[in-house]
Write a protein that holds these residues in place. Sequence first.
Motif, PDB file in Angstrom:
ATOM      1  N   ARG A   1      26.977  51.196  42.336  1.00 18.59           N
ATOM      2  CA  ARG A   1      27.965  51.275  41.573  1.00 18.59           C
ATOM      3  C   ARG A   1      29.062  50.269  42.081  1.00 18.59           C
ATOM      4  NH1 ARG A   1      32.564  55.199  43.877  1.00 18.59           N
ATOM      5  NH2 ARG A   1      31.966  55.062  46.152  1.00 18.59           N
ATOM      6  N   TYR A   2      29.776  49.992  41.051  1.00 13.64           N
ATOM      7  CA  TYR A   2      30.664  48.559  41.196  1.00 13.64           C
ATOM      8  C   TYR A   2      32.196  49.261  41.525  1.00 13.64           C
ATOM      9  CZ  TYR A   2      33.363  44.324  40.892  1.00 13.64           C
ATOM     10  OH  TYR A   2      33.997  43.146  41.260  1.00 13.64           O
ATOM     11  N   ILE A   3      32.690  49.001  42.669  1.00 12.18           N
ATOM     12  CA  ILE A   3      34.236  49.692  42.890  1.00 12.18           C
ATOM     13  C   ILE A   3      35.228  48.644  42.743  1.00 12.18           C
ATOM     14  CG2 ILE A   3      35.475  50.706  44.850  1.00 12.18           C
ATOM     15  CD1 ILE A   3      32.823  51.543  46.194  1.00 12.18           C
ATOM     16  N   PRO A   4      35.900  48.463  41.830  1.00 15.56           N
ATOM     17  CA  PRO A   4      37.186  47.596  41.313  1.00 15.56           C
ATOM     18  C   PRO A   4      38.301  47.695  42.556  1.00 15.56           C
ATOM     19  CG  PRO A   4      37.061  49.162  39.646  1.00 15.56           C
ATOM     20  CD  PRO A   4      36.051  49.746  40.573  1.00 15.56           C
ATOM     21  N   THR A   5      39.189  46.841  42.312  1.00 13.56           N
ATOM     22  CA  THR A   5      40.188  46.764  43.250  1.00 13.56           C
ATOM     23  C   THR A   5      41.049  48.025  44.024  1.00 13.56           C
ATOM     24  OG1 THR A   5      41.667  46.637  41.408  1.00 13.56           O
ATOM     25  CG2 THR A   5      41.285  44.662  42.759  1.00 13.56           C
ATOM     26  N   LEU A   6      41.295  49.068  43.222  1.00 12.43           N
ATOM     27  CA  LEU A   6      41.769  50.196  43.777  1.00 12.43           C
ATOM     28  C   LEU A   6      40.881  51.554  43.148  1.00 12.43           C
ATOM     29  CD1 LEU A   6      45.655  49.660  43.588  1.00 12.43           C
ATOM     30  CD2 LEU A   6      44.088  49.678  45.375  1.00 12.43           C
ATOM     31  N   SER A   7      39.775  51.119  43.343  1.00 11.20           N
ATOM     32  CA  SER A   7      38.437  52.363  42.837  1.00 11.20           C
ATOM     33  C   SER A   7      38.485  52.450  41.197  1.00 11.20           C
ATOM     34  CB  SER A   7      38.935  53.524  43.537  1.00 11.20           C
ATOM     35  OG  SER A   7      38.671  53.599  44.873  1.00 11.20           O
TER      36      SER A   7
ATOM     37  N   HIS B   1      39.794  51.022  37.324  1.00  7.69           N
ATOM     38  CA  HIS B   1      40.503  49.722  36.645  1.00  7.69           C
ATOM     39  C   HIS B   1      41.928  50.118  36.257  1.00  7.69           C
ATOM     40  CE1 HIS B   1      37.190  47.030  36.441  1.00  7.69           C
ATOM     41  NE2 HIS B   1      36.220  48.000  35.979  1.00  7.69           N
ATOM     42  N   TRP B   2      42.345  51.330  36.003  1.00 12.87           N
ATOM     43  CA  TRP B   2      43.609  51.730  35.349  1.00 12.87           C
ATOM     44  C   TRP B   2      44.601  51.251  36.642  1.00 12.87           C
ATOM     45  CZ3 TRP B   2      39.842  55.390  34.651  1.00 12.87           C
ATOM     46  CH2 TRP B   2      39.952  56.439  35.515  1.00 12.87           C
ATOM     47  N   PHE B   3      44.325  51.341  37.733  1.00  8.14           N
ATOM     48  CA  PHE B   3      45.163  51.044  38.937  1.00  8.14           C
ATOM     49  C   PHE B   3      45.364  49.573  39.294  1.00  8.14           C
ATOM     50  CE2 PHE B   3      44.004  55.313  41.195  1.00  8.14           C
ATOM     51  CZ  PHE B   3      45.112  55.880  40.370  1.00  8.14           C
ATOM     52  N   THR B   4      44.708  48.691  38.642  1.00  8.15           N
ATOM     53  CA  THR B   4      44.602  47.320  38.756  1.00  8.15           C
ATOM     54  C   THR B   4      45.961  46.874  38.779  1.00  8.15           C
ATOM     55  OG1 THR B   4      42.327  47.004  38.316  1.00  8.15           O
ATOM     56  CG2 THR B   4      43.688  44.731  38.205  1.00  8.15           C
ATOM     57  N   PRO B   5      46.842  46.930  37.655  1.00  2.00           N
ATOM     58  CA  PRO B   5      48.103  46.538  37.620  1.00  2.00           C
ATOM     59  C   PRO B   5      49.137  46.807  38.972  1.00  2.00           C
ATOM     60  CG  PRO B   5      47.431  47.345  35.576  1.00  2.00           C
ATOM     61  CD  PRO B   5      46.467  47.980  36.465  1.00  2.00           C
ATOM     62  N   ILE B   6      48.720  47.952  39.735  1.00  2.00           N
ATOM     63  CA  ILE B   6      49.700  47.959  40.850  1.00  2.00           C
ATOM     64  C   ILE B   6      49.053  47.471  42.177  1.00  2.00           C
ATOM     65  CG2 ILE B   6      50.854  50.214  39.649  1.00  2.00           C
ATOM     66  CD1 ILE B   6      48.920  51.755  41.877  1.00  2.00           C
TER      67      ILE B   6
ATOM     68  N   LEU C   1      35.449  35.094  48.551  1.00  2.00           N
ATOM     69  CA  LEU C   1      34.819  36.098  47.908  1.00  2.00           C
ATOM     70  C   LEU C   1      35.345  37.360  47.759  1.00  2.00           C
ATOM     71  CD1 LEU C   1      30.982  36.234  48.973  1.00  2.00           C
ATOM     72  CD2 LEU C   1      32.264  38.307  47.980  1.00  2.00           C
ATOM     73  N   GLY C   2      35.461  37.830  46.311  1.00  2.00           N
ATOM     74  CA  GLY C   2      35.934  39.047  46.084  1.00  2.00           C
ATOM     75  C   GLY C   2      37.439  38.726  46.105  1.00  2.00           C
ATOM     76  N   CYS C   3      37.830  37.764  45.440  1.00  2.00           N
ATOM     77  CA  CYS C   3      39.169  37.342  45.543  1.00  2.00           C
ATOM     78  C   CYS C   3      40.373  38.009  44.931  1.00  2.00           C
ATOM     79  CB  CYS C   3      39.245  35.844  44.817  1.00  2.00           C
ATOM     80  SG  CYS C   3      38.947  35.798  43.223  1.00  2.00           S
ATOM     81  N   GLY C   4      39.789  39.011  43.728  1.00  2.00           N
ATOM     82  CA  GLY C   4      40.659  40.324  43.418  1.00  2.00           C
ATOM     83  C   GLY C   4      41.750  39.535  42.495  1.00  2.00           C
ATOM     84  N   THR C   5      43.009  39.744  42.663  1.00  2.00           N
ATOM     85  CA  THR C   5      43.904  39.075  41.769  1.00  2.00           C
ATOM     86  C   THR C   5      44.683  37.788  42.523  1.00  2.00           C
ATOM     87  OG1 THR C   5      45.671  40.217  42.926  1.00  2.00           O
ATOM     88  CG2 THR C   5      45.122  41.367  41.045  1.00  2.00           C
ATOM     89  N   GLY C   6      43.617  37.132  43.165  1.00  2.00           N
ATOM     90  CA  GLY C   6      43.948  35.777  43.873  1.00  2.00           C
ATOM     91  C   GLY C   6      45.076  35.648  44.796  1.00  2.00           C
TER      92      GLY C   6
ATOM     93  N   SER D   1      36.114  40.809  35.604  1.00  2.00           N
ATOM     94  CA  SER D   1      37.054  39.789  34.875  1.00  2.00           C
ATOM     95  C   SER D   1      38.630  40.142  34.652  1.00  2.00           C
ATOM     96  CB  SER D   1      36.369  39.667  33.545  1.00  2.00           C
ATOM     97  OG  SER D   1      36.392  41.036  32.588  1.00  2.00           O
ATOM     98  N   GLN D   2      38.636  41.373  34.634  1.00  2.00           N
ATOM     99  CA  GLN D   2      40.253  41.786  34.745  1.00  2.00           C
ATOM    100  C   GLN D   2      40.996  41.204  35.907  1.00  2.00           C
ATOM    101  OE1 GLN D   2      40.833  46.032  34.589  1.00  2.00           O
ATOM    102  NE2 GLN D   2      43.015  45.970  34.492  1.00  2.00           N
ATOM    103  N   VAL D   3      40.872  41.440  36.936  1.00  2.00           N
ATOM    104  CA  VAL D   3      41.499  40.574  38.084  1.00  2.00           C
ATOM    105  C   VAL D   3      41.574  39.234  37.931  1.00  2.00           C
ATOM    106  CG1 VAL D   3      41.266  42.543  39.722  1.00  2.00           C
ATOM    107  CG2 VAL D   3      39.442  41.100  39.803  1.00  2.00           C
ATOM    108  N   LEU D   4      40.399  38.611  37.706  1.00  2.00           N
ATOM    109  CA  LEU D   4      40.052  37.066  37.408  1.00  2.00           C
ATOM    110  C   LEU D   4      41.183  36.661  36.424  1.00  2.00           C
ATOM    111  CD1 LEU D   4      36.353  36.251  37.751  1.00  2.00           C
ATOM    112  CD2 LEU D   4      38.179  35.786  39.363  1.00  2.00           C
ATOM    113  N   ASP D   5      41.561  37.515  35.527  1.00  2.00           N
ATOM    114  CA  ASP D   5      42.560  37.099  34.458  1.00  2.00           C
ATOM    115  C   ASP D   5      43.894  36.904  35.069  1.00  2.00           C
ATOM    116  OD1 ASP D   5      40.823  37.113  32.376  1.00  2.00           O
ATOM    117  OD2 ASP D   5      41.139  38.866  31.504  1.00  2.00           O
ATOM    118  N   ILE D   6      44.249  37.876  35.789  1.00  2.00           N
ATOM    119  CA  ILE D   6      45.439  38.098  36.609  1.00  2.00           C
ATOM    120  C   ILE D   6      45.860  36.679  37.604  1.00  2.00           C
ATOM    121  CG2 ILE D   6      46.888  39.546  38.230  1.00  2.00           C
ATOM    122  CD1 ILE D   6      45.710  41.986  37.186  1.00  2.00           C
ATOM    123  N   ALA D   7      44.578  36.548  38.215  1.00  2.00           N
ATOM    124  CA  ALA D   7      44.630  35.370  39.232  1.00  2.00           C
ATOM    125  C   ALA D   7      44.763  34.015  38.244  1.00  2.00           C
ATOM    126  CB  ALA D   7      43.067  35.589  39.953  1.00  2.00           C
TER     127      ALA D   7
END
Length: 210
Positions: free
Chosen positions: A3-9, A11-16, A49-54, A76-82
């Motif tokens: 499974r792919y685990i995004p920034t804060l487990s 996707h809806w937590f990514t903005p914080i 590697l795994g730069c997240g929001t950059g 791709s969602q965190v890369l857009d923020i970066a």
Amino acid sequence: MSRYIPTLSFHWFTPIYDPLLKWIMREETFKQGLLRQVGIVPAMQVLDLGCGTGTLTLMLKRAHPDAVITGLDGDSQVLDIARQKSRGMNIQWDEGLASALPYPDSTVDRVVTSLVIHHLSTEEKRRAFNEMYRVLKPQGQLHVLDFGAPHSAFTRLIAKYMRRLEETADNFDGLIPLFIKEAGFGGVEEAKHFVTIFGPLSSWRAVKGV
Ligand SMILES: C[S@@+](CC[C@H](N)C(=O)[O-])C[C@H]1O[C@@H](n2cnc3c(N)ncnc32)[C@H](O)[C@@H]1O
């Protein structure tokens, strides 16, 4: 299939993610420590590697404008923020997975990876370190910041609860330096240790070809 685990487990937590890291996890302290550890000189090829929001990627570029800095992430969602945070800066942003890096063999001088390894299953951790070894040039260096083995009773207590989160158990069990060695790296050592409310963090350095 892992499974792919995004920034804060989720996707809806990514903005914080950025405010959480900045205000609660003392991100500046450990990322500045990592920045000093990496030892970049002009024209080096550096992969975050795994730069997240950059955040770290931008710190690397600001400190070393003459280095070629690439941030890679599988989301791709965190890369857009970066990309938004780095407007006007010459940073390459790539979408890709740690277990199948989209780069040729022996082309990178430094691989830096911060808070990513605990997102990967044991098998993926091993694959990712093999990939980091493959893309690094001979004498190239790997710098990893992530949860590590506790050094005190206090951090042992935090780790006891945090080990259920994501794929952190290998980290708290002290296995990360072993996985790095298994991939072929030499000179593996813990360079720094930090205490955060989410658990103990370690930064390790390693060299390809020692
Ligand atoms: C906690 S964030 C860390 C972001 C950044 N490196 C930092 O220090 O703030 C973990 C990042 O790893 C990325 N990630 C997780 N699994 C990945 C994989 N298999 N390949 C590439 N990136 C991955 C996530 O999308 C997320 O952006």
